[in-house]
Design a protein around this motif. Structure first.
Motif, PDB file in Angstrom:
ATOM      1  N   GLY A  62       1.734  10.809   8.387  1.00 38.50           N
ATOM      2  CA  GLY A  62       2.773  11.834   8.381  1.00 38.50           C
ATOM      3  C   GLY A  62       2.912  12.557   7.053  1.00 38.50           C
ATOM      4  N   CYS A  63       1.951  12.363   6.142  1.00 36.67           N
ATOM      5  CA  CYS A  63       2.058  12.944   4.805  1.00 36.67           C
ATOM      6  C   CYS A  63       1.290  14.256   4.656  1.00 36.67           C
ATOM      7  CB  CYS A  63       1.592  11.944   3.755  1.00 36.67           C
ATOM      8  SG  CYS A  63      -0.144  11.479   3.904  1.00 36.67           S
ATOM      9  N   GLY A  64       0.420  14.575   5.631  1.00 39.30           N
ATOM     10  CA  GLY A  64      -0.322  15.822   5.570  1.00 39.30           C
ATOM     11  C   GLY A  64      -1.674  15.745   4.906  1.00 39.30           C
ATOM     12  N   TRP A  65      -2.102  14.553   4.537  1.00 37.81           N
ATOM     13  CA  TRP A  65      -3.433  14.327   3.971  1.00 37.81           C
ATOM     14  C   TRP A  65      -4.099  13.220   4.789  1.00 37.81           C
ATOM     15  CZ3 TRP A  65       0.667  14.776   0.375  1.00 37.81           C
ATOM     16  CH2 TRP A  65       0.612  15.916  -0.453  1.00 37.81           C
ATOM     17  N   PRO A  66      -5.427  13.175   4.792  1.00 40.67           N
ATOM     18  CA  PRO A  66      -6.078  12.049   5.463  1.00 40.67           C
ATOM     19  C   PRO A  66      -5.650  10.740   4.805  1.00 40.67           C
ATOM     20  CG  PRO A  66      -7.709  13.656   4.685  1.00 40.67           C
ATOM     21  CD  PRO A  66      -6.377  14.096   4.188  1.00 40.67           C
ATOM     22  N   SER A  67      -5.282   9.785   5.638  1.00 38.12           N
ATOM     23  CA  SER A  67      -4.828   8.488   5.130  1.00 38.12           C
ATOM     24  C   SER A  67      -5.651   7.381   5.769  1.00 38.12           C
ATOM     25  CB  SER A  67      -3.347   8.285   5.447  1.00 38.12           C
ATOM     26  OG  SER A  67      -2.575   9.248   4.779  1.00 38.12           O
ATOM     27  N   PHE A  68      -5.989   6.396   4.958  1.00 36.20           N
ATOM     28  CA  PHE A  68      -6.843   5.292   5.389  1.00 36.20           C
ATOM     29  C   PHE A  68      -6.225   3.977   4.924  1.00 36.20           C
ATOM     30  CE2 PHE A  68      -9.308   9.040   4.439  1.00 36.20           C
ATOM     31  CZ  PHE A  68     -10.082   9.218   5.575  1.00 36.20           C
ATOM     32  N   THR A  69      -6.497   2.911   5.667  1.00 37.54           N
ATOM     33  CA  THR A  69      -5.977   1.597   5.280  1.00 37.54           C
ATOM     34  C   THR A  69      -6.864   0.898   4.257  1.00 37.54           C
ATOM     35  OG1 THR A  69      -7.093   0.577   7.173  1.00 37.54           O
ATOM     36  CG2 THR A  69      -4.777   1.222   7.472  1.00 37.54           C
ATOM     37  N   LYS A  70      -8.143   1.321   4.194  1.00 37.96           N
ATOM     38  CA  LYS A  70      -9.068   0.690   3.252  1.00 37.96           C
ATOM     39  C   LYS A  70     -10.321   1.540   3.143  1.00 37.96           C
ATOM     40  CE  LYS A  70     -11.253  -2.059   6.821  1.00 37.96           C
ATOM     41  NZ  LYS A  70     -11.558  -3.348   7.363  1.00 37.96           N
ATOM     42  N   PRO A  71     -11.068   1.357   2.064  1.00 35.76           N
ATOM     43  CA  PRO A  71     -12.370   2.015   1.955  1.00 35.76           C
ATOM     44  C   PRO A  71     -13.429   1.218   2.736  1.00 35.76           C
ATOM     45  CG  PRO A  71     -11.879   0.841  -0.062  1.00 35.76           C
ATOM     46  CD  PRO A  71     -10.683   0.678   0.832  1.00 35.76           C
ATOM     47  N   ILE A  72     -14.540   1.870   3.035  1.00 37.24           N
ATOM     48  CA  ILE A  72     -15.651   1.158   3.679  1.00 37.24           C
ATOM     49  C   ILE A  72     -16.125   0.027   2.781  1.00 37.24           C
ATOM     50  CG2 ILE A  72     -18.081   1.345   4.373  1.00 37.24           C
ATOM     51  CD1 ILE A  72     -17.453   4.193   5.358  1.00 37.24           C
ATOM     52  N   ASP A  73     -16.339   0.325   1.513  1.00 43.50           N
ATOM     53  CA  ASP A  73     -16.782  -0.664   0.531  1.00 43.50           C
ATOM     54  C   ASP A  73     -15.871  -0.555  -0.689  1.00 43.50           C
ATOM     55  OD1 ASP A  73     -17.998  -2.205  -1.432  1.00 43.50           O
ATOM     56  OD2 ASP A  73     -19.997  -1.371  -1.124  1.00 43.50           O
ATOM     57  N   PRO A  74     -15.025  -1.543  -0.921  1.00 42.62           N
ATOM     58  CA  PRO A  74     -14.097  -1.481  -2.060  1.00 42.62           C
ATOM     59  C   PRO A  74     -14.793  -1.290  -3.403  1.00 42.62           C
ATOM     60  CG  PRO A  74     -13.635  -3.410  -0.695  1.00 42.62           C
ATOM     61  CD  PRO A  74     -14.887  -2.788  -0.162  1.00 42.62           C
ATOM     62  N   LEU A  75     -16.078  -1.621  -3.498  1.00 45.35           N
ATOM     63  CA  LEU A  75     -16.806  -1.466  -4.752  1.00 45.35           C
ATOM     64  C   LEU A  75     -17.185  -0.014  -5.030  1.00 45.35           C
ATOM     65  CD1 LEU A  75     -19.101  -4.619  -4.602  1.00 45.35           C
ATOM     66  CD2 LEU A  75     -16.922  -4.334  -5.801  1.00 45.35           C
ATOM     67  N   GLU A  76     -16.975   0.885  -4.054  1.00 48.02           N
ATOM     68  CA  GLU A  76     -17.304   2.301  -4.231  1.00 48.02           C
ATOM     69  C   GLU A  76     -16.110   3.132  -4.695  1.00 48.02           C
ATOM     70  OE1 GLU A  76     -20.194   3.708  -4.332  1.00 48.02           O
ATOM     71  OE2 GLU A  76     -21.288   1.927  -3.697  1.00 48.02           O
ATOM     72  N   VAL A  77     -14.930   2.505  -4.800  1.00 46.29           N
ATOM     73  CA  VAL A  77     -13.751   3.229  -5.292  1.00 46.29           C
ATOM     74  C   VAL A  77     -13.167   2.493  -6.488  1.00 46.29           C
ATOM     75  CG1 VAL A  77     -13.186   4.295  -3.068  1.00 46.29           C
ATOM     76  CG2 VAL A  77     -12.149   2.115  -3.671  1.00 46.29           C
ATOM     77  N   LEU A  78     -12.624   3.260  -7.383  1.00 52.16           N
ATOM     78  CA  LEU A  78     -12.024   2.737  -8.599  1.00 52.16           C
ATOM     79  C   LEU A  78     -10.553   3.108  -8.594  1.00 52.16           C
ATOM     80  CD1 LEU A  78     -12.443   1.520 -11.482  1.00 52.16           C
ATOM     81  CD2 LEU A  78     -12.911   3.848 -12.238  1.00 52.16           C
ATOM     82  N   GLU A  79      -9.707   2.176  -8.919  1.00 54.00           N
ATOM     83  CA  GLU A  79      -8.276   2.436  -8.995  1.00 54.00           C
ATOM     84  C   GLU A  79      -7.861   2.511 -10.460  1.00 54.00           C
ATOM     85  OE1 GLU A  79      -6.230  -0.510  -6.648  1.00 54.00           O
ATOM     86  OE2 GLU A  79      -7.543  -0.154  -4.922  1.00 54.00           O
ATOM     87  N   LYS A  80      -7.135   3.579 -10.810  1.00 52.84           N
ATOM     88  CA  LYS A  80      -6.690   3.786 -12.186  1.00 52.84           C
ATOM     89  C   LYS A  80      -5.206   4.122 -12.197  1.00 52.84           C
ATOM     90  CE  LYS A  80      -9.317   5.973 -15.074  1.00 52.84           C
ATOM     91  NZ  LYS A  80     -10.023   7.068 -15.758  1.00 52.84           N
ATOM     92  N   ARG A  81      -4.497   3.610 -13.184  1.00 56.91           N
ATOM     93  CA  ARG A  81      -3.078   3.926 -13.343  1.00 56.91           C
ATOM     94  C   ARG A  81      -2.925   5.403 -13.693  1.00 56.91           C
ATOM     95  NH1 ARG A  81       1.388   0.195 -15.580  1.00 56.91           N
ATOM     96  NH2 ARG A  81       3.071   1.668 -15.851  1.00 56.91           N
TER      97      ARG A  81
END
Length: 145
Positions: A62-81
C-alpha cells in the motif's frame, strides 16, 4: 562488475534510473513501473543484471513502490544506515554494482519475517517467467513450477 563495465551500463540508464541508483533518489509512489506488477518473474539490478527479488516474495504494502519480504539471495544486497531527511532508516544497495535500491522497514508481513524491502522500480529490470531462459536466468524457472 569492473568499473569499465559499470560505466558502460550507467550510460544506458535514463535520467530517473541514474538519479535513483547513483544519487540515492526516490521515484514517485504509485507512479512507477512495478508498484502494481502481478506477473510472475524476477527483478534484477538495472545496472549489473544480478537477480535481486522474486515476484513470489512481492506483496502490496500500500506504499506505492514494489515491496518484497526478502531478496532472492541476501548476499546480493547490502544494508546501510541512512540518516538523511531527518529519519533513521536502513538503505538497501546492490552488492555488485553498488546501486541504491530503496529501503528496508520492519513493518512487513509477520508470516514472512516482518520485513518490507521497499524498492524503487527505476533500480530494477523485470524478467517475466516466460523470458527467464531466453534472458539467461533459466536457473530461476523452478521457482515458478
Amino acid at each position: 562488475m569492473n568499473q569499465e563495465e559499470k560505466a558502460k551500463r550507467l550510460k544506458q540508464l535514463d535520467d530517473l534510473q541514474y538519479q535513483v541508483t547513483q544519487e540515492k533518489g526516490t521515484e514517485r509512489p504509485f507512479d512507477n513501473e512495478f508498484w502494481d506488477n502481478n506477473q510472475p518473474g524476477i527483478y534484477v539490478d538495472i545496472v549489473s543484471g544480478k537477480p535481486l527479488f522474486s515476484s513470489l516474495d512481492q506483496y502490496d504494502a500500500g506504499c506505492g513502490w514494489p515491496s518484497f519480504t526478502k531478496p532472492i539471495d541476501p548476499l546480493e544486497v547490502l544494508e546501510k544506515r541512512d540518516l538523511s531527511h531527518g529519519m533513521i532508516r536502513t538503505e538497501v544497495r546492490s552488492v555488485d554494482a553498488d546501486s541504491h535500491l530503496g529501503h528496508i522497514f520492519p513493518d512487513g508481513p509477520r508470516a514472512s519475517g516482518g520485513m518490507r524491502y521497499c524498492i524503487n522500480s527505476a533500480a530494477l529490470r523485470f524478467i517475466p517467467k516466460d523470458a527467464l531462459e531466453k534472458e539467461g536466468y533459466g536457473e530461476y524457472l523452478p521457482f515458478f513450477v
